[in-house]
Design an enzyme around this catalytic site. Structure first.
Site, short mmCIF file in Angstrom:
data_model
loop_
_atom_site.label_atom_id
_atom_site.label_comp_id
_atom_site.label_asym_id
_atom_site.label_seq_id
_atom_site.Cartn_x
_atom_site.Cartn_y
_atom_site.Cartn_z
N ARG A 1 -52.82 -2.81 -8.63
CA ARG A 1 -51.55 -2.33 -9.21
C ARG A 1 -50.38 -3.09 -8.61
O ARG A 1 -49.42 -3.42 -9.31
CB ARG A 1 -51.40 -0.82 -8.94
CG ARG A 1 -52.28 0.04 -9.82
CD ARG A 1 -52.31 1.47 -9.32
NE ARG A 1 -51.00 2.07 -9.28
CZ ARG A 1 -50.64 3.07 -8.48
NH1 ARG A 1 -51.52 3.58 -7.63
NH2 ARG A 1 -49.43 3.55 -8.50
N HIS B 1 -47.60 15.45 2.71
CA HIS B 1 -47.53 14.02 2.40
C HIS B 1 -46.14 13.73 1.86
O HIS B 1 -45.54 14.57 1.19
CB HIS B 1 -48.58 13.69 1.33
CG HIS B 1 -48.64 12.23 0.99
ND1 HIS B 1 -49.34 11.32 1.74
CD2 HIS B 1 -48.06 11.52 -0.01
CE1 HIS B 1 -49.20 10.12 1.22
NE2 HIS B 1 -48.42 10.21 0.15
N LYS C 1 -56.51 11.04 -2.20
CA LYS C 1 -56.66 10.89 -0.75
C LYS C 1 -56.48 12.23 -0.04
O LYS C 1 -57.15 12.53 0.95
CB LYS C 1 -55.64 9.86 -0.23
CG LYS C 1 -56.05 8.43 -0.60
CD LYS C 1 -55.02 7.40 -0.24
CE LYS C 1 -53.83 7.47 -1.15
NZ LYS C 1 -53.02 6.28 -1.27
N ASP D 1 -59.36 4.07 -4.80
CA ASP D 1 -57.90 3.98 -4.77
C ASP D 1 -57.44 2.72 -4.04
O ASP D 1 -56.47 2.08 -4.43
CB ASP D 1 -57.28 5.21 -4.11
CG ASP D 1 -55.78 5.05 -3.99
OD1 ASP D 1 -55.12 4.97 -5.04
OD2 ASP D 1 -55.26 4.94 -2.86
N SER E 1 -53.45 8.65 -7.19
CA SER E 1 -53.65 7.90 -5.96
C SER E 1 -53.40 8.80 -4.74
O SER E 1 -54.22 8.88 -3.81
CB SER E 1 -52.71 6.69 -5.97
OG SER E 1 -52.60 6.12 -4.71
N1 URA Z 1 -48.47 6.20 -2.36
C1 URA Z 1 -49.78 6.12 -2.68
O1 URA Z 1 -50.64 6.43 -1.87
N2 URA Z 1 -50.11 5.70 -3.92
C2 URA Z 1 -49.20 5.35 -4.86
O2 URA Z 1 -49.56 5.00 -5.96
C3 URA Z 1 -47.83 5.44 -4.49
C4 URA Z 1 -47.50 5.89 -3.23
#
Ligand code: URA
Length: 441
Positions: A168, A82, A187, A161, A183
């Site tokens: 947010r 990621h 995932k 999330d 976050s």
């Molecule tokens: N990418 C995400 O998935 N979440 C965040 O809070 C920041 C970047």
């Protein structure tokens, strides 16, 4: 337990228990906590922070708040990667075929771009016919056939999330390291990976603007991984200037094809090899090898055509089209609308990633709103990067739209204005940017 008590506890610097965090995540997911209380809580977390234990509990509770992707039917260790986002970030489409060519199963669930950062799913969808919506039930079959797959993150993954991130975004609470770490990691964990390699970008075109915050984010993600039983390694990379020489969906996929054909630019190659070798380290192929050996093994795959063959196999396996030379067929063609030139001799001292990303967005390559339609042919090509010498009259960059030029002249002028502010040329030689800052595992 009630939400007001939790807000007050965090506001006063208290440490939340596992049950309290689960109560919060459940209440967000089933919508029983009102937005104003969630927002107050998020702001308290932003100011007070969280311990590693709290961040891990938040991550695990969020990862359980939606669907869980079960990859256990696919044999072998599944390593996911990621990136925290960047401009011109075309690492995934080059790295996946390299790793897959070692026989390692690769399941990559990616997102779409929002704002100035591009998304891998959009880039692959610039290839005619390429299908990214793949049901998890198809994963084992696809992996057996091609060894890798690239899919869109399903809507149901880490439901909490999705809701928190939207709040947010409108409450000024995005730049909290525990909230970013939980976050992303929620995932990744829900996505079913056994091990995770993170590209933590740092600089003007990234979430983390300085190295200290990038290192702290890396530390927290590794701590979450340790407590959650998933090995994590982090590659810290620079995002002061865009990666590679092209930004925009088709333009970047053309650069990917060039890179896989043995013509990778030095910065792209360095970041890709650092990430690919870290992924291998988590598997049987790489566990006893040094970093240098792993990087050499990955470079070999890039140079001997095996990674290119895997890339072509991936495209065909997901319905994408190739022409007779094996190059992807794209849904449109980038059309150069203008080229800008240096007005002085000197050295490039700045090629600001954020400004280039914003200019590319203005040309139609990115989304301002989630529902915006992307112009796949739009983007920017850079001819000079930081540290390069320039002579008056040398081309610095070109602006592109797709064949339909959907944005119009005013937006092209705005993009040009942004690009002029992105570049600085000085008289004194400037150092090249260090692309891979550190590898932490
Ligand atoms: N990418 C995400 O998935 N979440 C965040 O809070 C920041 C970047």
């Amino acid at each position: 337990m009630n939400m007001l008590e939790l807000i007050e506890k965090k506001r006063d610097g208290g440490v939340l228990t596992e049950n309290e965090i689960q109560f919060f995540v459940d209440g967000v997911t089933d919508k029983s906590i009102p937005d104003y209380q969630i927002s107050a809580f998020l702001m308290a977390v932003l100011w007070r922070g969280m311990t590693d234990e709290e961040t891990t509990q938040l991550t695990l509770a969020m990862s359980r708040s939606g669907e869980i992707c079960d990859l256990s039917a696919i044999p072998g260790i599944k390593v996911d990667k990621h990136s925290t986002g960047g401009v011109g970030d075309k690492v995934t489409p080059i790295l996946l075929p390299i790793v897959s060519s070692f026989g390692i199963p690769c399941v990559k669930l990616s997102g779409r771009g929002l704002g100035f950062t591009g998304g891998t799913i959009d880039k692959f969808e610039s290839i005619e016919g390429f299908r990214t919506s793949i049901d998890p039930s198809e994963f084992p079959g696809k992996i057996q056939k091609c060894g890798m797959l690239l899919g869109g993150q399903t809507e149901g993954l880490a439901t909490c999330d999705k809701y928190l991130y939207a709040l947010r975004d409108v409450t000024g609470t995005v730049p909290s390291i525990p909230l970013i770490a939980s976050s992303i990691m929620s995932k990744k964990i829900a996505g079913g990976a056994d091990a995770i390699v993170l590209d933590i970008t740092c600089g003007s075109g990234a979430f983390m603007k300085d190295q200290a915050s990038a290192r702290e984010l890396a530390r927290q993600m590794i701590a979450i991984g340790k407590l959650a039983g998933k090995p994590v390694s982090c590659v810290l990379t620079s995002m002061e200037q865009p990666l590679g020489d092209r930004v925009g969906n088709i333009l970047e996929m053309q650069e990917v094809f060039d890179a896989l054909s043995g013509k990778a630019l030095a910065d792209v190659e360095e970041v890709v090899l650092a990430m690919a070798s870290e992924m291998l380290r988590h598997t049987d192929v790489g566990k006893d090898k040094s970093s240098d050996e792993l990087i050499d093994m990955c470079r070999e795959k890039l140079n001997n055509g095996e990674a290119l063959a895997k890339f072509q196999e991936l495209i065909l396996s997901q319905g994408g089209q190739l022409d007779s030379s094996g190059s992807p067929i794209f849904v449109d063609e980038p059309f150069e609308v203008m080229k800008d030139y240096a007005t002085d001799d000197g050295y490039v001292t700045r090629c600001d990633a954020l400004s280039v990303g914003e200019a590319s967005c203005l040309l139609g390559a990115g989304r301002m709103e989630k529902t915006d339609v992307i112009d796949m042919g739009a983007g920017i090509r850079l001819y000079k990067k930081v540290g390069d010498p320039v002579k008056r009259g040398d081309p610095l960059y070109s602006l592109y739209t797709g064949s339909k030029n959907v944005v119009g002249e005013e937006r092209i002028d705005e993009a040009l204005y942004k690009m002029e502010s992105a570049f600085a040329i000085g008289k004194e030689p400037a150092s090249k940017i260090v692309d891979v800052i550190d590898v932490i595992s």
